[in-house]
Design a protein around this motif. Structure first.
Motif: not given
Length: 114
Positions: A90-98, A100-105
């Motif tokens: 369902r999701r691309s690598e870029a979506d996953g990175e975004a 993850l970055a949002e959750a870490l923030a």
């Protein structure tokens, strides 16, 4: 000399040992199914029920059909997929990175970090 109970070998609430003389069993019919492996499966249905087109073979588990000359093909087994595999569909690598970055923030803000 016998000892014990007169009803030995039976239990309370069990069905009668012979069919009841005052009732008749429901009318039934036997339907035969064949699978691709050549197995024959006989299933009993009530006389007024329309039998299904396919039935699972009790020997090999493949679908069996009513036509002996043309049994249904083997069912295709889907390989096991993990939750991660479905997410990656369902999701691309870029979506996953975004994400993850949002959750870490969010975590860093809660902890009072930068």
């Amino acid at each position: 000399m016998s000892s014990g109970s007169a009803i030995r070998g039976s239990r309370i609430g069990s069905s009668p040992m012979r069919p009841d003389e005052r009732s008749e069993p429901a009318p039934r019919r036997e339907v035969t199914y064949w699978c691709a492996a050549g197995h024959e499966v006989e299933v009993r249905f009530a006389a007024d029920v329309v039998p299904p087109e396919t039935w699972d073979c009790i020997r090999c588990g493949q679908p069996a059909g009513l036509d002996r000359a043309n049994p249904p093909g083997k069912s295709r087994n889907e390989p096991y997929k993990s939750h991660l595999a479905y997410v990656k569909e369902r999701r691309s690598e870029a979506d996953g990175e975004a994400i993850l970055a949002e959750a870490l923030a969010k975590i860093r803000r809660r902890r009072g970090g930068a």
